[in-house]
Design an enzyme around this catalytic site. Structure first.
Site, PDB file in Angstrom:
ATOM      1  N   CYS A 116       0.713  -1.154  -0.095  1.00  0.00           N
ATOM      2  CA  CYS A 116      -0.022  -0.045  -0.117  1.00  0.00           C
ATOM      3  C   CYS A 116       0.820   1.211  -0.076  1.00  0.00           C
ATOM      4  CB  CYS A 116      -0.914   0.126   1.399  1.00  0.00           C
ATOM      5  SG  CYS A 116      -1.978  -1.412   1.490  1.00  0.00           S
ATOM      6  N   ARG A 167       4.078  -0.505  -4.648  1.00  0.00           N
ATOM      7  CA  ARG A 167       3.593  -0.825  -3.425  1.00  0.00           C
ATOM      8  C   ARG A 167       2.549  -1.823  -3.419  1.00  0.00           C
ATOM      9  NH1 ARG A 167       7.024   1.849   0.638  1.00  0.00           N
ATOM     10  NH2 ARG A 167       5.693   0.924   2.155  1.00  0.00           N
ATOM     11  N   TRP A 213      -2.606  -2.634  -1.819  1.00  0.00           N
ATOM     12  CA  TRP A 213      -2.401  -4.169  -1.984  1.00  0.00           C
ATOM     13  C   TRP A 213      -3.223  -4.722  -0.993  1.00  0.00           C
ATOM     14  CZ3 TRP A 213      -0.597  -8.456   0.922  1.00  0.00           C
ATOM     15  CH2 TRP A 213      -0.119  -9.602   0.301  1.00  0.00           C
ATOM     16  N   ASN A 234      -2.343   1.782   5.817  1.00  0.00           N
ATOM     17  CA  ASN A 234      -1.430   0.720   5.192  1.00  0.00           C
ATOM     18  C   ASN A 234      -1.142  -0.047   6.433  1.00  0.00           C
ATOM     19  OD1 ASN A 234       0.625  -0.730   4.170  1.00  0.00           O
ATOM     20  ND2 ASN A 234       2.156   0.731   4.673  1.00  0.00           N
ATOM     21  N   GLY A 235      -1.131  -1.426   6.370  1.00  0.00           N
ATOM     22  CA  GLY A 235      -1.074  -2.318   7.646  1.00  0.00           C
ATOM     23  C   GLY A 235      -2.194  -3.212   7.715  1.00  0.00           C
ATOM     24  N   GLU A 268      17.667 -17.433  -7.461  1.00  0.00           N
ATOM     25  CA  GLU A 268      17.296 -16.137  -8.131  1.00  0.00           C
ATOM     26  C   GLU A 268      16.566 -16.138  -9.360  1.00  0.00           C
ATOM     27  OE1 GLU A 268      16.201 -13.560  -6.500  1.00  0.00           O
ATOM     28  OE2 GLU A 268      16.624 -12.089  -8.030  1.00  0.00           O
ATOM     29  N   LYS A 310      12.918 -14.854 -10.529  1.00  0.00           N
ATOM     30  CA  LYS A 310      12.589 -13.893 -11.546  1.00  0.00           C
ATOM     31  C   LYS A 310      11.695 -14.583 -12.512  1.00  0.00           C
ATOM     32  CE  LYS A 310      13.981 -10.534  -9.967  1.00  0.00           C
ATOM     33  NZ  LYS A 310      14.279 -11.020  -8.570  1.00  0.00           N
ATOM     34  N   GLU A 333       8.071 -14.598 -10.758  1.00  0.00           N
ATOM     35  CA  GLU A 333       7.476 -13.479 -10.586  1.00  0.00           C
ATOM     36  C   GLU A 333       7.014 -12.739 -11.777  1.00  0.00           C
ATOM     37  OE1 GLU A 333       9.826 -11.086  -7.092  1.00  0.00           O
ATOM     38  OE2 GLU A 333      11.276 -11.577  -8.646  1.00  0.00           O
ATOM     39  N   HIS A 340      18.278 -36.813  -6.516  1.00  0.00           N
ATOM     40  CA  HIS A 340      17.542 -37.147  -5.206  1.00  0.00           C
ATOM     41  C   HIS A 340      16.145 -36.860  -5.562  1.00  0.00           C
ATOM     42  CE1 HIS A 340      21.461 -38.466  -3.589  1.00  0.00           C
ATOM     43  NE2 HIS A 340      21.811 -37.094  -3.372  1.00  0.00           N
ATOM     44  N   LYS A 385       6.022  -4.561  -4.020  1.00  0.00           N
ATOM     45  CA  LYS A 385       7.421  -4.511  -3.709  1.00  0.00           C
ATOM     46  C   LYS A 385       7.918  -4.249  -2.192  1.00  0.00           C
ATOM     47  CE  LYS A 385      11.455  -2.304  -5.755  1.00  0.00           C
ATOM     48  NZ  LYS A 385      11.990  -3.704  -6.040  1.00  0.00           N
TER      49      LYS A 385
HETATM   50  C1  G6P Z   1       9.005  -8.392  -1.833  1.00  0.00           C
HETATM   51  C2  G6P Z   1       9.255  -7.963  -3.145  1.00  0.00           C
HETATM   52  C3  G6P Z   1      10.452  -8.892  -3.538  1.00  0.00           C
HETATM   53  C4  G6P Z   1      11.858  -8.571  -2.351  1.00  0.00           C
HETATM   54  C5  G6P Z   1      11.184  -9.057  -0.989  1.00  0.00           C
HETATM   55  C6  G6P Z   1      12.052  -8.343   0.328  1.00  0.00           C
HETATM   56  O1  G6P Z   1       8.437  -9.703  -1.828  1.00  0.00           O
HETATM   57  O2  G6P Z   1       8.531  -8.509  -4.270  1.00  0.00           O
HETATM   58  O3  G6P Z   1      11.071  -8.281  -4.728  1.00  0.00           O
HETATM   59  O4  G6P Z   1      12.894  -9.360  -2.457  1.00  0.00           O
HETATM   60  O5  G6P Z   1       9.802  -8.387  -0.777  1.00  0.00           O
HETATM   61  O6  G6P Z   1      12.003  -7.151   0.232  1.00  0.00           O
HETATM   62  P1  G6P Z   1      12.938  -6.088   0.903  1.00  0.00           P
HETATM   63  O7  G6P Z   1      12.648  -4.977   0.808  1.00  0.00           O
HETATM   64  O8  G6P Z   1      12.988  -6.650   2.413  1.00  0.00           O
HETATM   65  O9  G6P Z   1      14.486  -6.470   0.368  1.00  0.00           O
END
Ligand code: G6P
Length: 626
Positions: free
Chosen positions: A2, A27, A81, A107-108, A495, A499, A502, A518, A621
């Site tokens: 948010c 956000r 969000w 927000n929260g 990672e 990606k 996502e 395994h 994010k």
């Molecule tokens: C969310 C984002 C990710 C990020 C993660 C941790 O899930 O979508 O891209 O890596 O949060 O965020 P931070 O701000 O704590 O690195």
């Protein structure tokens, strides 16, 4: 999670609020809404609001059709969000008090909202949404009716709320005031010339001012056109925020000719890593942290390191474990922040907990940090966001200097986290006397060379783009993609898979290459793409040989292998179907290079599938709920 904006000042309020929301949309983008208070020359002030499910563009379309002959005096805006209640017009913020005089955004999560809702409904209030937020709007309306003072009313409301919240509110008959409150959720104040901003983060207002004030926990802030900024605690006592200047450039919040923010941020990586390394070594060769509230002796006393983070930041932590254990010989564990405190880890004064968070606000990480501090452990934060909660609550801080990262899928933040983590590992080794200055400076020389090598990788991305496009075009060609690696290549594989999940919404998994046999090898069918992150054949030849065996194992079962390997690695080239070469690098530092083609692979495949690159579905994010 948010985005929240509030504004009082002489500019077009609706423009400032919408512009702020655009910059905070990463956000959350389930819905958006604004509330504006007007003060006509004749007649009573009044409040108007609009809210719409879906992206900000939906709200903008509604606002564009409206008459703007009278500018609002102040306003608030929200991009959501969803937590409580599906994304819909009625659940979108702002929410109104029962008498319609107060408009509020949040927000929260208000954890005791169920009990408060029962109480309010019993008093005859009818709820119009499924959100937890609406209880705060009704409570505020009820308290405001007592004395007509929005700040006092907010203070009384906060005393009744439990959980995590940032609240902003405006009142129909107080057109010069926006009141905000924060507990466990972010809120910063922007200080302009006769104008004031409230926002979830500074990105919302850096186009107008770089002067900001960081608020503490449990604080209420009032911005008023005449009186400026006043801060008080939830206990009603006067308080102060901490001023700071923002060095983010507004250009960083624009796409700068790229089709997406993510593409731009991939290209910014050489600069971001160089910036993160710059000036971090003093004249005596010592690594300099930004804020240190612990002594060298504290660092020397450390006998165990935990790295705690979420998502991409967690993957940076996994890479760091290899470096810290190798350079310092201190045992290092890496934990998902959301699991950390529930597992009741063994922590004491001689434990160093390194928390990694781009945003500095991730609630899981913040709660892990607080748990660590309760157990008397020392906490060192690696964060990209000055003024955010996680660095503020830590004993030592090293900031990454990635600038604003707008795309939800993290790229430059990850590479700068790696760079910062390497510095922390070297700092620990130095303070504890495990590495001599010349050994540290040899590694630093390699680190300083990394940005140039990352730039070379970026220049040579077309082959991996073509592979991504081919896979997207092949029928069922990318239904499932597996990533394998060993040593630091394993977190890089994780990672790469993250990606792709996502961005492209594909089934992608990262595995330790040796673990494949395994179980996961049964996923391989004829034509399954397998991306192998191959270590340098120099120095760690044993590792290299082992992954070549793993490549043969998957090929024997029909996999199509794309290998990310060091330039000139003829052995890998002879086994893989495709290779993408990266410049030679020490094994521990290789993730700075090998991650980049995987970022490009994901973005290109996702684009070919028509996905929303910067704002993938269901994600946000900055995740400020647990
Ligand atoms: C969310 C984002 C990710 C990020 C993660 C941790 O899930 O979508 O891209 O890596 O949060 O965020 P931070 O701000 O704590 O690195």
């Amino acid at each position: 999670m948010c985005g929240i904006v509030g504004y009082v000042g002489a500019r077009s309020v609706v423009d400032v609020v919408i512009d702020g929301l655009r910059r905070l949309e990463y956000r959350g983008y389930d819905s958006a809404g604004v509330a504006l208070v007007y003060a006509p020359e004749t007649g009573e002030p009044y409040l108007e609001f609009d809210k719409k499910a879906g992206k900000l563009a939906n709200l903008e379309a509604v606002l564009d059709g409206q008459d703007r002959s009278l500018e609002a005096a102040c306003g608030i805006g929200h991009t959501r969000w969803a937590t409580h209640g599906v994304p819909s017009d009625r659940n979108a913020h702002p929410h109104l008090s029962a008498d319609g005089r107060i408009s509020l955004i949040h927000n929260g999560i208000i954890e005791n909202f169920g009990q408060l809702r029962v109480e309010l409904e019993a008093s005859g209030i009818e709820f119009l949404s499924d959100t937890d937020t609406e209880v705060a709007a009704h409570l505020l309306g009820r308290e405001y009716a007592v004395d007509g003072d929005l700040t006092e009313a907010m203070t009384r409301v906060c005393a009744r709320l439990e959980g995590a919240f940032t609240l902003l509110a405006v009142a129909a008959d107080d057109p010069d005031t926006v009141v905000g409150a924060r507990r466990n959720s972010p809120l910063v104040v922007g200080l302009g010339d006769g104008e004031y901003f409230l926002a979830s983060d500074v990105a919302a207002f850096i186009a107008y001012t770089t002067e900001a004030i960081e608020l503490g926990q449990d604080q209420i802030v009032t911005i008023n056109r005449e009186n400026g900024i006043t801060v008080r605690g939830f206990d009603g006592q006067p308080s102060e925020g901490k001023p700071f200047s923002v060095d983010w450039d507004i250009a960083a919040a624009e796409k700068g000719g790229f089709e997406t923010f993510m593409a731009k941020e991939i290209h910014e990586q050489p600069q971001a890593v160089a910036d993160t390394l710059r000036g971090r070594i003093d004249e005596t060769g010592q690594i300099v942290l930004d804020e240190v509230r612990m002594s060298d002796q504290d660092f020397r006393d450390i006998d165990k390191v935990f790295i705690v983070a979420c998502g991409t930041s967690y993957h940076a932590g996994l890479v760091t474990k290899y470096a810290i254990e190798h350079w310092t010989r201190i045992p290092c564990e890496v934990e998902l922040a959301s699991e950390f405190r529930y597992r009741d880890p063994v922590l004491d004064r001689s434990t160093l907990v390194v928390v990694i968070s781009q945003s500095g606000e991730t609630m899981d990480t913040l709660m892990a940090l607080r748990h660590a501090k309760d157990q008397k452990a020392r906490v060192l934060a690696i964060s990209n966001t000055v003024g955010s909660t996680i660095p503020r609550e830590s004993d030592a801080v090293l900031y990454t200097r990635a600038g604003i990262e707008v795309a939800v899928a993290s790229t430059k933040a990850f590479l700068t986290q790696l760079a910062a983590c390497y510095l922390v590992g070297l700092h620990l080794a130095q303070v504890r006397g495990i590495k001599y200055a010349d050994e540290v400076s040899a590694i630093l020389d390699e680190l300083v060379a990394a940005p140039g090598k990352i730039a070379k990788v970026i220049e040579n991305l077309e082959p991996i783009r073509q592979m991504a496009r081919d896979l997207a075009a092949a029928e069922d060609g990318a239904a499932r993609v597996l990533f394998i690696g060993r040593h630091v290549g394993y977190p890089v594989a994780l990672e790469g898979a993250l990606k792709l999940k996502e961005l492209a919404y594909l089934h992608a998994e990262g595995f330790a290459a040796g673990e494949l046999k395994h179980g996961p090898i049964s996923l391989i069918e004829d034509g399954t793409p397998v991306v192998a992150i191959v270590p340098s054949p120099r120095g760690r030849s044993l590792l290299h040989d082992k992954i070549i065996s793993n490549i043969q194992e998957v090929k024997a079962r029909g996999a199509k292998v794309i290998a990310i390997c060091e330039e000139g690695d003829a052995i890998t080239a002879s086994h893989a179907d495709f290779t993408v070469e990266t410049p030679a690098s020490p094994t521990l530092l290789a993730p700075l290079l090998t991650t980049v083609p995987l970022q490009e692979f994901a973005i290109e495949l996702a684009m070919a599938l028509g996905r929303d690159i910067d704002q993938p579905r269901n994600l946000a994010k900055s995740v400020t709920v647990e």
